[in-house]
Motif scaffolding. Structure first.
Motif, mmCIF file in Angstrom:
data_model
loop_
_atom_site.group_PDB
_atom_site.id
_atom_site.type_symbol
_atom_site.label_atom_id
_atom_site.label_comp_id
_atom_site.label_asym_id
_atom_site.label_seq_id
_atom_site.Cartn_x
_atom_site.Cartn_y
_atom_site.Cartn_z
ATOM 1 N N LYS A 66 0.769 -0.985 0.030
ATOM 2 C CA LYS A 66 -0.010 -0.105 0.077
ATOM 3 C C LYS A 66 0.928 1.066 0.175
ATOM 4 O O LYS A 66 0.539 2.453 -0.451
ATOM 5 C CB LYS A 66 -0.978 0.214 1.145
ATOM 6 N N TRP A 67 2.164 1.100 0.644
ATOM 7 C CA TRP A 67 2.990 2.368 0.803
ATOM 8 C C TRP A 67 4.252 2.340 -0.082
ATOM 9 O O TRP A 67 4.726 3.280 -0.169
ATOM 10 C CB TRP A 67 3.160 2.499 1.965
ATOM 11 N N LEU A 68 4.617 1.261 -0.606
ATOM 12 C CA LEU A 68 5.784 1.139 -1.358
ATOM 13 C C LEU A 68 5.318 1.524 -2.977
ATOM 14 O O LEU A 68 4.226 1.300 -3.410
ATOM 15 C CB LEU A 68 6.464 -0.431 -1.446
ATOM 16 N N SER A 69 6.539 1.760 -3.659
ATOM 17 C CA SER A 69 6.094 1.946 -5.146
ATOM 18 C C SER A 69 6.027 0.704 -5.645
ATOM 19 O O SER A 69 6.448 -0.324 -5.341
ATOM 20 C CB SER A 69 7.288 2.757 -5.833
ATOM 21 N N GLU A 70 5.261 0.632 -6.868
ATOM 22 C CA GLU A 70 5.039 -0.606 -7.585
ATOM 23 C C GLU A 70 6.495 -1.424 -7.905
ATOM 24 O O GLU A 70 6.740 -2.602 -7.669
ATOM 25 C CB GLU A 70 4.181 -0.458 -8.779
ATOM 26 N N LYS A 71 7.508 -0.759 -8.366
ATOM 27 C CA LYS A 71 8.717 -1.217 -8.386
ATOM 28 C C LYS A 71 9.484 -1.670 -7.254
ATOM 29 O O LYS A 71 9.719 -2.951 -7.387
ATOM 30 C CB LYS A 71 9.596 0.029 -9.125
ATOM 31 N N GLU A 72 9.216 -1.068 -6.375
ATOM 32 C CA GLU A 72 9.995 -1.563 -4.876
ATOM 33 C C GLU A 72 9.266 -2.769 -4.570
ATOM 34 O O GLU A 72 9.861 -3.766 -4.110
ATOM 35 C CB GLU A 72 9.890 -0.546 -3.775
ATOM 36 N N TRP A 73 7.832 -2.569 -4.481
ATOM 37 C CA TRP A 73 7.376 -3.810 -4.132
ATOM 38 C C TRP A 73 7.382 -5.188 -5.056
ATOM 39 O O TRP A 73 7.648 -6.240 -4.513
ATOM 40 C CB TRP A 73 5.830 -3.483 -4.424
ATOM 41 N N ASN A 74 7.528 -5.075 -6.342
ATOM 42 C CA ASN A 74 7.905 -6.057 -7.227
ATOM 43 C C ASN A 74 9.372 -6.690 -6.930
ATOM 44 O O ASN A 74 9.505 -7.828 -7.190
ATOM 45 C CB ASN A 74 7.532 -5.831 -8.748
ATOM 46 N N LEU A 75 10.107 -5.687 -6.541
ATOM 47 C CA LEU A 75 11.480 -6.183 -6.431
ATOM 48 C C LEU A 75 11.422 -6.986 -4.978
ATOM 49 O O LEU A 75 12.256 -8.154 -5.083
ATOM 50 C CB LEU A 75 12.277 -4.776 -6.215
ATOM 51 N N LEU B 109 9.233 -8.795 -3.919
ATOM 52 C CA LEU B 109 8.423 -10.190 -4.308
ATOM 53 C C LEU B 109 9.535 -10.852 -5.058
ATOM 54 O O LEU B 109 9.486 -12.011 -4.989
ATOM 55 C CB LEU B 109 7.048 -9.993 -4.945
ATOM 56 N N SER B 110 10.300 -10.439 -5.858
ATOM 57 C CA SER B 110 11.408 -11.073 -6.635
ATOM 58 C C SER B 110 12.522 -11.776 -5.719
ATOM 59 O O SER B 110 13.146 -12.505 -6.055
ATOM 60 C CB SER B 110 11.927 -10.242 -7.562
ATOM 61 N N THR B 111 12.579 -11.289 -4.526
ATOM 62 C CA THR B 111 13.474 -12.034 -3.430
ATOM 63 C C THR B 111 12.953 -13.390 -2.784
ATOM 64 O O THR B 111 13.491 -13.989 -2.272
ATOM 65 C CB THR B 111 13.779 -10.880 -2.299
ATOM 66 N N TYR B 112 11.580 -13.707 -3.141
ATOM 67 C CA TYR B 112 11.241 -15.014 -2.717
ATOM 68 C C TYR B 112 11.729 -16.025 -3.935
ATOM 69 O O TYR B 112 10.972 -15.907 -4.755
ATOM 70 C CB TYR B 112 9.533 -14.840 -2.643
ATOM 71 N N PHE B 113 12.759 -16.841 -3.599
ATOM 72 C CA PHE B 113 12.955 -17.655 -4.712
ATOM 73 C C PHE B 113 12.662 -18.902 -4.652
ATOM 74 O O PHE B 113 12.417 -19.447 -3.326
ATOM 75 C CB PHE B 113 14.439 -17.671 -4.760
ATOM 76 N N ASP B 114 12.759 -19.995 -5.533
ATOM 77 C CA ASP B 114 12.608 -21.306 -5.329
ATOM 78 C C ASP B 114 13.844 -22.185 -5.086
ATOM 79 O O ASP B 114 14.764 -21.446 -4.637
ATOM 80 C CB ASP B 114 11.953 -21.944 -6.722
ATOM 81 N N CYS B 115 13.923 -23.376 -5.211
ATOM 82 C CA CYS B 115 15.011 -24.122 -4.793
ATOM 83 C C CYS B 115 16.133 -24.336 -5.971
ATOM 84 O O CYS B 115 16.579 -25.594 -6.125
ATOM 85 C CB CYS B 115 14.537 -25.540 -4.094
ATOM 86 N N ASN B 116 16.064 -23.356 -6.683
ATOM 87 C CA ASN B 116 16.955 -23.573 -7.725
ATOM 88 C C ASN B 116 18.209 -22.549 -7.644
ATOM 89 O O ASN B 116 17.989 -21.438 -7.105
ATOM 90 C CB ASN B 116 16.407 -22.892 -9.291
ATOM 91 N N VAL B 117 19.314 -22.989 -7.512
ATOM 92 C CA VAL B 117 20.634 -22.357 -6.775
ATOM 93 C C VAL B 117 20.796 -20.914 -7.552
ATOM 94 O O VAL B 117 21.081 -20.078 -6.786
ATOM 95 C CB VAL B 117 21.778 -23.125 -6.865
ATOM 96 N N ASP B 118 20.830 -21.132 -9.214
ATOM 97 C CA ASP B 118 21.160 -20.037 -9.747
ATOM 98 C C ASP B 118 20.129 -19.035 -9.511
ATOM 99 O O ASP B 118 20.403 -17.675 -9.168
ATOM 100 C CB ASP B 118 21.156 -20.312 -11.275
ATOM 101 N N HIS B 119 18.699 -19.191 -9.308
ATOM 102 C CA HIS B 119 17.744 -18.394 -8.868
ATOM 103 C C HIS B 119 17.975 -17.794 -7.725
ATOM 104 O O HIS B 119 17.569 -16.633 -7.415
ATOM 105 C CB HIS B 119 16.280 -19.054 -9.177
ATOM 106 N N ALA B 120 18.321 -18.522 -6.590
ATOM 107 C CA ALA B 120 18.432 -17.995 -5.450
ATOM 108 C C ALA B 120 19.806 -17.021 -5.252
ATOM 109 O O ALA B 120 19.444 -16.062 -4.797
ATOM 110 C CB ALA B 120 18.905 -19.263 -4.457
ATOM 111 N N TRP B 121 20.755 -17.212 -5.890
ATOM 112 C CA TRP B 121 22.068 -16.438 -6.183
ATOM 113 C C TRP B 121 21.445 -14.908 -6.603
ATOM 114 O O TRP B 121 21.618 -13.888 -5.843
ATOM 115 C CB TRP B 121 23.179 -16.897 -6.924
ATOM 116 N N GLN B 122 20.734 -15.013 -7.480
ATOM 117 C CA GLN B 122 20.018 -13.556 -8.141
ATOM 118 C C GLN B 122 19.111 -12.822 -7.229
ATOM 119 O O GLN B 122 19.273 -11.768 -7.171
ATOM 120 C CB GLN B 122 19.568 -13.814 -9.554
ATOM 121 N N SER B 123 18.409 -13.752 -6.660
ATOM 122 C CA SER B 123 17.300 -13.115 -5.787
ATOM 123 C C SER B 123 18.168 -12.473 -4.664
ATOM 124 O O SER B 123 17.781 -11.581 -3.941
ATOM 125 C CB SER B 123 16.367 -14.098 -5.298
#
Length: 286
Positions: free
Chosen positions: A216-225, A227-241
């Motif tokens: 409600k208070w973060l910018s859309e860009k900040e909120w989506n960023l 959310l992107s920090t929630y990663f799956d169990c792929n090591v490469d994805h985890a590193w990037q997140s």
């Protein structure tokens, strides 16, 4: 699914027809005007009673509220403390989708604790035993302004624990990485995001349970960023997140520090991020 009015009518009807029940009050999201209303909200109800024993001994009593799909008795859980003589809970999921979290409380216990949660509304007081209370408010859950020491401690904890994530990812120990990320590092990020919201709102809002209303208070860009920090169990994805999480934390921590008049520890952040990069590029075989 039964309507809100139908549920309230049922709750009050049961209370009025049972001489053991002296009063009814409600807590939770349905008393909070700041929470978006929807059909899946729980009904957090307290029956103030002469004693809890007769309710506990009657296994059929909860069925008065409808067809129960399944339920939980939290005070029977051996892993948590309980005071059955004064407070006993029934968490009931009904077949029509309704959920009622009901507690029966002794009169003395209710009088001592009714003000513990300011999100409280009295629905019925048959015996005129409950005190007057203020209108329900979520003020006790508003984001609190940190001290300088708290700010620096959150920054330090975030950056320090990233080295554990790095080692876990290099070893490909994904369960450990998930726990270290979600229970240690992410906690500090969410705290810092909450402080940013506090600054933006003059410390006058709650971001909800698990900070679910941050959007409600973060910018859309900040909120989506975020959310992107929630990663799956792929090591490469985890590193990037994790790298994205660090960049987000750094930006928000700088903002909070600047607005509150405190210096963000650039040296600490840069050193921790460099260590992450070092481990990321470290060969698996020597």
């Amino acid at each position: 699914m039964r309507t809100e009015n139908e549920i309230y009518d049922l709750i009050l009807k049961i209370a009025k027809n049972d001489t053991r029940i002296k009063a009814v009050y409600m807590n939770g999201s349905r008393t909070n005007e700041m929470v978006p209303k929807d059909i899946l909200q729980d009904y957090d109800i307290v029956y103030v009673v002469d004693d809890t024993k007769s309710f506990i001994e009657d296994n059929d009593w909860p069925s008065l509220f409808g067809e129960i799909l399944y339920m939980q008795y939290p005070d029977e859980n051996p892993y948590y403390p309980s005071d059955k003589q004064n407070s006993y809970g029934y968490l009931m999921q009904f077949a029509d989708g309704t959920r009622i979290d009901l507690i029966v409380q002794s009169v003395n216990y209710a009088l001592q604790h009714i003000r513990d949660d300011k999100l409280c509304k009295i629905l019925l007081d048959k015996a005129n035993i409950l005190p007057e209370i203020e209108a329900a408010t979520d003020c006790q859950y508003w984001v609190k302004k940190p001290t300088k020491e708290q700010y620096l401690a959150v920054c330090n904890e975030f950056w320090w624990c990233t080295n554990n994530i790095a080692k876990g990812l290099w070893r490909e120990e994904l369960p450990y990485v998930q726990d270290m990320t979600n229970y240690n590092v992410r906690t500090q990020l969410i705290t810092m995001l909450n402080w940013k919201v506090g600054i933006l709102t003059d410390w006058s809002v709650s971001t909800g349970k698990s900070s679910k209303y941050l959007y409600k208070w973060l910018s859309e860009k900040e909120w989506n960023l975020f959310l992107s920090t929630y990663f799956d169990c792929n090591v490469d994805h985890a590193w990037q997140s994790v790298f994205e999480m660090c960049k987000l934390f750094e930006n928000v921590a700088r903002y909070v520090g600047e607005k509150l008049g405190w210096e963000y520890n650039e040296k600490e952040g840069n050193a921790a991020y460099s260590f992450l990069e070092f481990i990321y590029q470290l060969p698996k075989k020597f």
